[in-house]
Design an enzyme around this catalytic site. Structure first.
Site, short mmCIF file in Angstrom:
data_model
loop_
_atom_site.label_atom_id
_atom_site.label_comp_id
_atom_site.label_asym_id
_atom_site.label_seq_id
_atom_site.Cartn_x
_atom_site.Cartn_y
_atom_site.Cartn_z
N GLU A 269 -9.24 -55.53 21.79
CA GLU A 269 -8.93 -55.78 23.20
C GLU A 269 -7.63 -56.57 23.32
OE1 GLU A 269 -10.44 -54.30 25.72
OE2 GLU A 269 -11.74 -53.37 24.23
N TRP A 272 -4.90 -54.31 23.24
CA TRP A 272 -4.54 -53.62 24.50
C TRP A 272 -3.44 -54.40 25.21
CZ3 TRP A 272 -5.26 -48.94 26.62
CH2 TRP A 272 -6.28 -48.14 26.12
N TRP A 300 -1.33 -39.23 48.60
CA TRP A 300 -1.95 -40.53 48.87
C TRP A 300 -2.28 -40.67 50.34
CZ3 TRP A 300 -3.60 -42.68 44.62
CH2 TRP A 300 -2.89 -42.50 43.43
N ASN A 335 -13.57 -57.26 33.57
CA ASN A 335 -12.83 -56.01 33.30
C ASN A 335 -13.57 -54.76 33.75
OD1 ASN A 335 -10.65 -54.44 32.00
ND2 ASN A 335 -12.33 -53.78 30.68
N TRP A 353 -2.11 -46.59 43.99
CA TRP A 353 -2.44 -47.65 43.04
C TRP A 353 -1.53 -48.86 43.18
CZ3 TRP A 353 1.54 -48.81 39.71
CH2 TRP A 353 2.44 -47.78 39.37
N TRP A 376 -3.67 -50.49 36.16
CA TRP A 376 -3.73 -49.64 37.36
C TRP A 376 -3.38 -48.19 37.03
CZ3 TRP A 376 -6.05 -50.25 41.88
CH2 TRP A 376 -6.50 -51.54 42.18
P1 FAD Z 1 -11.69 -60.42 26.98
O1 FAD Z 1 -12.61 -59.26 26.97
O2 FAD Z 1 -12.21 -61.71 26.48
O3 FAD Z 1 -10.41 -59.96 26.15
C1 FAD Z 1 -9.56 -60.88 25.44
C2 FAD Z 1 -8.13 -60.66 25.83
O4 FAD Z 1 -7.70 -59.35 25.50
C3 FAD Z 1 -7.87 -60.80 27.31
O5 FAD Z 1 -7.73 -62.15 27.68
C4 FAD Z 1 -6.60 -60.00 27.50
O6 FAD Z 1 -5.45 -60.75 27.16
C5 FAD Z 1 -6.77 -58.88 26.49
N1 FAD Z 1 -7.32 -57.70 27.14
C6 FAD Z 1 -8.62 -57.37 27.27
N2 FAD Z 1 -8.74 -56.18 27.90
C7 FAD Z 1 -7.49 -55.77 28.19
C8 FAD Z 1 -6.95 -54.62 28.83
N3 FAD Z 1 -7.72 -53.63 29.30
N4 FAD Z 1 -5.61 -54.53 28.97
C9 FAD Z 1 -4.80 -55.50 28.49
N5 FAD Z 1 -5.26 -56.61 27.86
C10 FAD Z 1 -6.58 -56.74 27.72
N6 FAD Z 1 -5.30 -58.30 32.32
C11 FAD Z 1 -4.44 -59.33 32.48
O7 FAD Z 1 -4.36 -60.20 31.61
N7 FAD Z 1 -3.66 -59.42 33.60
C12 FAD Z 1 -3.70 -58.49 34.60
O8 FAD Z 1 -2.96 -58.61 35.58
C13 FAD Z 1 -4.64 -57.43 34.47
N8 FAD Z 1 -4.77 -56.51 35.45
C14 FAD Z 1 -5.68 -55.48 35.30
C15 FAD Z 1 -5.78 -54.51 36.31
C16 FAD Z 1 -6.69 -53.46 36.18
C17 FAD Z 1 -6.81 -52.43 37.27
C18 FAD Z 1 -7.50 -53.37 35.03
C19 FAD Z 1 -8.49 -52.26 34.88
C20 FAD Z 1 -7.38 -54.30 34.01
C21 FAD Z 1 -6.47 -55.36 34.13
N9 FAD Z 1 -6.33 -56.34 33.11
C22 FAD Z 1 -5.43 -57.36 33.28
C23 FAD Z 1 -7.01 -56.18 31.82
C24 FAD Z 1 -8.38 -56.88 31.68
O9 FAD Z 1 -9.19 -56.60 32.77
C25 FAD Z 1 -8.25 -58.39 31.52
O10 FAD Z 1 -7.32 -58.71 30.51
C26 FAD Z 1 -9.60 -59.01 31.12
O11 FAD Z 1 -10.58 -58.70 32.07
C27 FAD Z 1 -9.43 -60.51 31.01
O12 FAD Z 1 -10.67 -61.13 30.80
P2 FAD Z 1 -11.02 -61.82 29.42
O13 FAD Z 1 -9.92 -62.72 28.99
O14 FAD Z 1 -12.35 -62.44 29.62
O15 FAD Z 1 -11.11 -60.57 28.45
#
Ligand code: FAD
Length: 472
Positions: A269, A272, A300, A335, A353, A376
């Site tokens: 993750e 990502w 849209w 997420n 979006w 997005w």
């Molecule tokens: P955990 O599950 O604990 O993951 C650990 C770390 O991995 C996160 O802190 C993050 O840095 C990274 N990570 C995890 N999932 C993703 C992912 N899908 N994409 C990129 N990095 C990821 N994340 C942001 O940090 N900033 C945003 O502005 C953002 N906007 C989003 C918009 C949409 C529409 C979606 C679907 C996802 C977005 N995310 C964003 C990705 C993700 O939702 C968040 O990083 C995650 O929910 C953060 O929670 P956590 O730290 O508890 O995640």
């Protein structure tokens, strides 16, 4: 001679290569510049709230921090001259506007005789370091992750033992920047939820390794549980380095091999995040333009009323509404719910979006140009390695699957608290007697659905025909 250390998205002392370099070379003038223009992506409200706390924590940990507001291209050279500094160092940022600004500034400073050095502190690897076999950028996550996994990130650096501060008169006061809301204080209570700053980030990581990592692989999809790390705002502001997380997870798995599978899932993750930075670096228009240009043909829907209902958590679909209210009340959304809520806006309401991206940008404490744009576009189907457009999340079945007892919905939509589990994700399908017993009047105490799922799905798929017909 003094070194000017320009802090940006690296608001920490540990594993901060620019800080280590500066401290090794004598006196240090630490500077933060609030540049509100920031290439069209001025800080959102939730990010401003976070930044205040993060800067206060950094200033305290360092023993002082020079604050200035305006155009960094003018402020940095002026402060360096005033301090008699001959060196200027910073850690790199990878947003297109930051790259353009830093490249121009580096050139100008070098011409003026300053020694300028920049470092990587934000990513495991530079966005250009991971390449396909033919030498280009990756467009699909899995091969990117496979390539990343083969490498070993540099080990995290310790914070310097001592920093000889060379502070200047004339710093702005953090309070005068008014980064936090006053009237109304919509962030009241956030200080009990979040602790911006390096110490808060360290506590968060430690708590996650102790309590969240075991079972993360399965639990990470459950917003009703506490299996995610919530490290995202700390990572965005650079209060915690991804390298430190990488090594801490490996150490935890070495101590307890039963954690290895969950550890790798968590690191994937984190990858990502690296992938999003990689995409933004190679495709700088990602925040504005469809990565798959065929999506330019999508019809849209201009729906201000629907957009507002979505923003306020009043769509009549509890799983979506719970997510949007969690976002508004805490600056964060889980997420799984981000994916479902984003899909609802794009596919059920057919709102562009970019509208959702802008709302998240303003309201998320972890708002991040690369992750937000990639997220997005992933949901829209227009991005690199995106979810197929025709996969349209059903908010009712997603709720039933990932919040089976409705605990998440009940928390954020308390007016639904007394509904039995089998109706909590679809109050509009509950018999009148059940609604009455739960004290719910649809359309009054909780909204009736603003669109009907099956019709909305059909309309979204019809719109998709235009994309299929368009040439990439
Ligand atoms: P955990 O599950 O604990 O993951 C650990 C770390 O991995 C996160 O802190 C993050 O840095 C990274 N990570 C995890 N999932 C993703 C992912 N899908 N994409 C990129 N990095 C990821 N994340 C942001 O940090 N900033 C945003 O502005 C953002 N906007 C989003 C918009 C949409 C529409 C979606 C679907 C996802 C977005 N995310 C964003 C990705 C993700 O939702 C968040 O990083 C995650 O929910 C953060 O929670 P956590 O730290 O508890 O995640």
């Amino acid at each position: 001679m003094t070194t000017l250390l320009w802090f940006r998205q690296d608001l920490r002392l540990a594993d901060n290569p620019a800080l280590v370099d500066a401290a090794d070379h004598g006196p240090v003038l630490p500077v933060y510049v609030l540049d509100e223009e920031a290439g069209g992506w001025a800080l959102g409200g939730a990010s401003r709230w976070w930044l205040h706390g993060s800067l206060a924590a950094l200033a305290k940990a360092l023993g002082g921090l020079h604050l200035a507001r305006g155009d960094a291209r003018a402020i940095i050279p002026a402060l360096a001259k005033k301090a008699g500094a001959n060196r200027i160092v910073w850690n790199r940022c990878y947003e297109p506007a930051a790259i353009a600004r830093d490249t121009a500034l580096k050139e100008a400073l070098a011409k003026d005789g300053f020694a300028v050095k920049s470092f990587n502190s934000a990513l495991l690897f530079e966005p250009w370091e991971i390449e396909t076999q033919s030498g280009g950028p990756f467009k699909v996550f899995t091969p990117f992750w496979n390539a990343l996994k083969k490498r070993t990130p540099a080990g995290p650096l310790a914070a310097p033992d001592a920093i000889d501060l060379a502070l200047l008169e004339g710093s702005d006061s953090l309070e005068d920047w008014a980064l936090r809301p006053a009237a109304p204080d919509w962030a009241k209570g956030w200080s009990t939820l979040w602790t911006p700053g390096e110490a808060g980030a360290g506590d968060r990581l430690a708590a996650f390794l102790d309590e969240g990592l075991c079972g993360y692989g399965e639990g990470r999809d459950r917003p009703d549980r506490t299996h995610v790390s919530r490290l995202s705002p700390h990572l965005h502001f650079g209060e915690m380095s991804p390298r430190r997380i990488w090594y801490a997870v490996h150490q935890a798995s070495d101590r307890d091999p039963a954690l290895a599978a969950d550890g790798w899932k968590f690191l994937s993750e984190l990858a990502w995040r690296e992938f999003a930075a990689h995409l933004l670096y190679h495709f700088p228009t990602l925040p504005q333009e469809n990565w798959r240009t065929a999506f330019d043909a999508y019809p849209w829907h201009d729906d201000a009323t629907g957009l507002e209902a979505w923003q306020r958590g009043r769509t009549g679909y509890p799983f979506v509404d719970a997510g949007m209210r969690e976002l508004w009340q805490t600056g964060y959304m889980h997420n799984r719910v981000r994916m479902v809520a984003a899909s609802f806006l794009i596919k059920h309401l057919r709102v562009h979006w970019r509208e959702g991206e802008a709302w998240f940008w303003d309201t998320l404490v972890d708002a991040d140009l690369a992750n937000n744009a990639a997220g997005w576009q992933w949901v829209a189907g227009s991005g690199a390695d995106a979810s197929p457009y025709f996969r349209i999340f059903n908010p009712v079945s997603q709720g039933g699957k990932f919040d089976p007892d409705g605990a998440y919905v009940r928390r954020w939509c308390p007016e639904l608290a007394d509904l039995p589990d089998e109706h909590v994700h679809a109050p509009f399908e509950a018999p009148a007697s059940v609604l009455e017993a739960a004290g719910i009047i649809l359309g009054k105490t909780y909204p009736a659905p603003i669109v009907e799922h099956r019709n909305a799905r059909a309309a979204a798929l019809e719109g998709y025909e235009a994309v299929k017909a368009a040439k990439e």
